[in-house]
Write a protein that holds these residues in place. Structure first.
Motif, PDB file in Angstrom:
ATOM      1  N   ARG A  99     -11.584  11.361  -5.964  1.00  0.00           N
ATOM      2  CA  ARG A  99     -12.000   9.973  -5.772  1.00  0.00           C
ATOM      3  C   ARG A  99     -11.378   9.063  -6.834  1.00  0.00           C
ATOM      4  NH1 ARG A  99     -16.999  10.731  -5.988  1.00  0.00           N
ATOM      5  NH2 ARG A  99     -17.497   9.825  -8.016  1.00  0.00           N
ATOM      6  N   ARG A 100     -11.284   9.581  -8.057  1.00  0.00           N
ATOM      7  CA  ARG A 100     -10.649   8.809  -9.127  1.00  0.00           C
ATOM      8  C   ARG A 100      -9.177   8.554  -8.799  1.00  0.00           C
ATOM      9  NH1 ARG A 100      -7.259   9.779 -13.100  1.00  0.00           N
ATOM     10  NH2 ARG A 100      -7.208  12.017 -12.620  1.00  0.00           N
ATOM     11  N   MET A 101      -8.470   9.596  -8.343  1.00  0.00           N
ATOM     12  CA  MET A 101      -7.049   9.442  -8.033  1.00  0.00           C
ATOM     13  C   MET A 101      -6.832   8.559  -6.806  1.00  0.00           C
ATOM     14  SD  MET A 101      -5.160  13.045  -8.971  1.00  0.00           S
ATOM     15  CE  MET A 101      -6.094  14.052  -7.811  1.00  0.00           C
ATOM     16  N   GLN A 102      -7.747   8.621  -5.853  1.00  0.00           N
ATOM     17  CA  GLN A 102      -7.632   7.732  -4.692  1.00  0.00           C
ATOM     18  C   GLN A 102      -7.697   6.274  -5.121  1.00  0.00           C
ATOM     19  OE1 GLN A 102     -10.897   9.333  -2.410  1.00  0.00           O
ATOM     20  NE2 GLN A 102      -9.560  10.558  -1.099  1.00  0.00           N
ATOM     21  N   GLY A 103      -8.506   6.005  -6.141  1.00  0.00           N
ATOM     22  CA  GLY A 103      -8.652   4.637  -6.621  1.00  0.00           C
ATOM     23  C   GLY A 103      -7.450   4.118  -7.388  1.00  0.00           C
ATOM     24  N   LEU A 104      -6.503   4.993  -7.726  1.00  0.00           N
ATOM     25  CA  LEU A 104      -5.311   4.569  -8.459  1.00  0.00           C
ATOM     26  C   LEU A 104      -4.289   3.880  -7.558  1.00  0.00           C
ATOM     27  CD1 LEU A 104      -4.711   7.763 -10.668  1.00  0.00           C
ATOM     28  CD2 LEU A 104      -5.875   5.648 -11.322  1.00  0.00           C
ATOM     29  N   TRP A 105      -4.392   4.113  -6.251  1.00  0.00           N
ATOM     30  CA  TRP A 105      -3.409   3.577  -5.311  1.00  0.00           C
ATOM     31  C   TRP A 105      -3.817   2.196  -4.802  1.00  0.00           C
ATOM     32  CZ3 TRP A 105       1.308   5.490  -3.957  1.00  0.00           C
ATOM     33  CH2 TRP A 105       1.598   6.805  -4.336  1.00  0.00           C
ATOM     34  N   GLN A 106      -2.811   1.384  -4.543  1.00  0.00           N
ATOM     35  CA  GLN A 106      -3.010   0.079  -3.907  1.00  0.00           C
ATOM     36  C   GLN A 106      -2.136   0.019  -2.658  1.00  0.00           C
ATOM     37  OE1 GLN A 106      -2.031  -2.793  -6.975  1.00  0.00           O
ATOM     38  NE2 GLN A 106      -4.136  -2.856  -7.700  1.00  0.00           N
ATOM     39  N   TYR A 107      -2.705  -0.504  -1.576  1.00  0.00           N
ATOM     40  CA  TYR A 107      -1.983  -0.593  -0.306  1.00  0.00           C
ATOM     41  C   TYR A 107      -1.981  -2.046   0.165  1.00  0.00           C
ATOM     42  CZ  TYR A 107      -3.193   4.366  -0.556  1.00  0.00           C
ATOM     43  OH  TYR A 107      -3.366   5.653  -0.978  1.00  0.00           O
ATOM     44  N   ASN A 108      -0.845  -2.446   0.728  1.00  0.00           N
ATOM     45  CA  ASN A 108      -0.733  -3.816   1.226  1.00  0.00           C
ATOM     46  C   ASN A 108      -0.020  -3.833   2.568  1.00  0.00           C
ATOM     47  OD1 ASN A 108      -1.806  -5.726  -0.880  1.00  0.00           O
ATOM     48  ND2 ASN A 108      -0.350  -4.600  -2.143  1.00  0.00           N
ATOM     49  N   GLN A 109      -0.442  -4.757   3.420  1.00  0.00           N
ATOM     50  CA  GLN A 109       0.231  -5.020   4.684  1.00  0.00           C
ATOM     51  C   GLN A 109       0.428  -6.529   4.791  1.00  0.00           C
ATOM     52  OE1 GLN A 109      -1.449  -3.150   8.162  1.00  0.00           O
ATOM     53  NE2 GLN A 109      -2.083  -1.324   7.031  1.00  0.00           N
ATOM     54  N   ILE A 110       1.695  -6.946   4.865  1.00  0.00           N
ATOM     55  CA  ILE A 110       2.021  -8.372   4.876  1.00  0.00           C
ATOM     56  C   ILE A 110       2.883  -8.678   6.101  1.00  0.00           C
ATOM     57  CG2 ILE A 110       3.114 -10.259   3.612  1.00  0.00           C
ATOM     58  CD1 ILE A 110       2.705  -8.628   1.052  1.00  0.00           C
ATOM     59  N   PRO A 111       2.452  -9.602   6.960  1.00  0.00           N
ATOM     60  CA  PRO A 111       3.277  -9.987   8.113  1.00  0.00           C
ATOM     61  C   PRO A 111       4.595 -10.608   7.653  1.00  0.00           C
ATOM     62  CG  PRO A 111       1.015 -10.762   8.361  1.00  0.00           C
ATOM     63  CD  PRO A 111       1.152 -10.300   6.944  1.00  0.00           C
ATOM     64  N   VAL A 112       5.678 -10.246   8.326  1.00  0.00           N
ATOM     65  CA  VAL A 112       6.998 -10.801   8.013  1.00  0.00           C
ATOM     66  C   VAL A 112       7.471 -11.586   9.234  1.00  0.00           C
ATOM     67  CG1 VAL A 112       9.350 -10.306   7.257  1.00  0.00           C
ATOM     68  CG2 VAL A 112       7.465  -8.832   6.518  1.00  0.00           C
ATOM     69  N   GLY A 113       6.979 -12.809   9.355  1.00  0.00           N
ATOM     70  CA  GLY A 113       7.334 -13.648  10.498  1.00  0.00           C
ATOM     71  C   GLY A 113       7.054 -12.942  11.809  1.00  0.00           C
ATOM     72  N   THR A 114       8.057 -12.955  12.681  1.00  0.00           N
ATOM     73  CA  THR A 114       7.932 -12.279  13.979  1.00  0.00           C
ATOM     74  C   THR A 114       8.589 -10.904  13.964  1.00  0.00           C
ATOM     75  OG1 THR A 114       9.979 -13.333  14.738  1.00  0.00           O
ATOM     76  CG2 THR A 114       7.894 -14.486  15.194  1.00  0.00           C
ATOM     77  N   LYS A 115       9.029 -10.477  12.781  1.00  0.00           N
ATOM     78  CA  LYS A 115       9.785  -9.225  12.688  1.00  0.00           C
ATOM     79  C   LYS A 115       8.895  -7.996  12.547  1.00  0.00           C
ATOM     80  CE  LYS A 115      13.678 -11.643  10.574  1.00  0.00           C
ATOM     81  NZ  LYS A 115      14.546 -11.777   9.369  1.00  0.00           N
ATOM     82  N   GLY A 116       7.658  -8.209  12.174  1.00  0.00           N
ATOM     83  CA  GLY A 116       6.770  -7.065  12.000  1.00  0.00           C
ATOM     84  C   GLY A 116       5.953  -7.182  10.729  1.00  0.00           C
ATOM     85  N   THR A 117       5.611  -6.053  10.159  1.00  0.00           N
ATOM     86  CA  THR A 117       4.734  -6.017   8.986  1.00  0.00           C
ATOM     87  C   THR A 117       5.361  -5.192   7.874  1.00  0.00           C
ATOM     88  OG1 THR A 117       2.761  -6.185  10.381  1.00  0.00           O
ATOM     89  CG2 THR A 117       2.449  -5.359   8.144  1.00  0.00           C
TER      90      THR A 117
END
Length: 242
Positions: A99-117
């Motif tokens: 659980r500690r190691m899971q908390g070390l990660w950061q995830y992001n999803q950002i739309p890139v116009g009409t090209k996808g994410t």
């Protein structure tokens, strides 16, 4: 008459109090009642312990098991769970560390116009590193999937710079094992102090399989620096990579 009855009652009471066997039996009965109550409470805690073990909820199982062996020591339930409790504690430690190691990660999803994410998974090194004499600073490892720029893995510094003219190699170790060389390159940009690992797919695979990977990289100030990333808690489903 009343005086005679009272005197007789007192005599009987004194006789009982002066009977050692009667006293012993009374004491045993009281102790048995207390133990029976303790056993009943221990059985209830043991049921909660068994439920937690069956669900592999190791931290809750550890809590209930510790209660049995501490508060309800000497009961049948405590004696039953004691032989396997060391394994439960080990499983609990592993669950807490995961659980500690899971908390070390950061995830992001950002739309890139009409090209996808654009998707990314990033983690900071276990220790800060001084790369240029200005003091220890964080080093970040980023995995990025961009609809236009495709897939990359790269290191990011907060100060100083990498020494990677025309390309270079970094040394990557898995869980303290033998290092392997991996090609890297420094893009010609001042937007970020970044160095890309050419075989991003191989590095991602190592990150998914290892508890920790260490990366030794060359720096402009001279020599190399090494940083350890505790990757064991990565959620591979966050990235569309195999």
């Amino acid at each position: 008459m009343k005086h005679l009855i009272l005197a007789a009652a007192c005599a009987l009471s004194l006789a009982a109090c002066s009977d050692p066997e009667a006293e012993r039996q009374a004491q045993q009965a009281a102790e048995a009642a207390v133990q029976a109550q303790k056993e009943a409470k221990a059985d209830e805690v043991a049921r909660q312990y068994d439920t937690a073990v069956a669900a592999k909820d190791w931290e809750r199982a550890r809590m209930h098991g510790g209660s049995l062996l501490d508060i309800y020591k000497g009961t049948a339930a405590a004696a039953r769970i004691e032989p396997g409790f060391a394994d439960v504690k080990a499983q609990s430690d592993q669950a807490r560390n995961l659980r500690r190691m899971q908390g070390l990660w950061q995830y992001n999803q950002i739309p890139v116009g009409t090209k996808g994410t654009q998707r990314s998974a990033s983690i900071y090194g276990k220790q800060r590193v001084d790369v240029d004499g200005s003091g220890p600073k964080p080093v970040q490892l980023v995995f990025r999937d961009h609809p236009q720029w495709k897939q990359h893995a790269y290191l990011v510094l907060q100060a100083g710079d990498f020494r990677c003219p025309g390309g270079c190699r970094v040394q990557v170790s898995v869980d303290g094992g033998k290092p392997r060389a991996m090609a890297a390159w420094r893009p010609d940009t001042d937007e970020a102090i970044a160095m890309f690992i050419t075989d991003h797919a191989a590095l991602w695979k190592l990150a998914r399989q290892a508890q920790a990977i260490s990366i030794e990289f060359p720096v402009k100030a001279g020599g190399t620096r090494t940083v350890v990333f505790e990757t064991g808690g990565v959620d591979a489903s966050q990235m569309p990579w195999k």
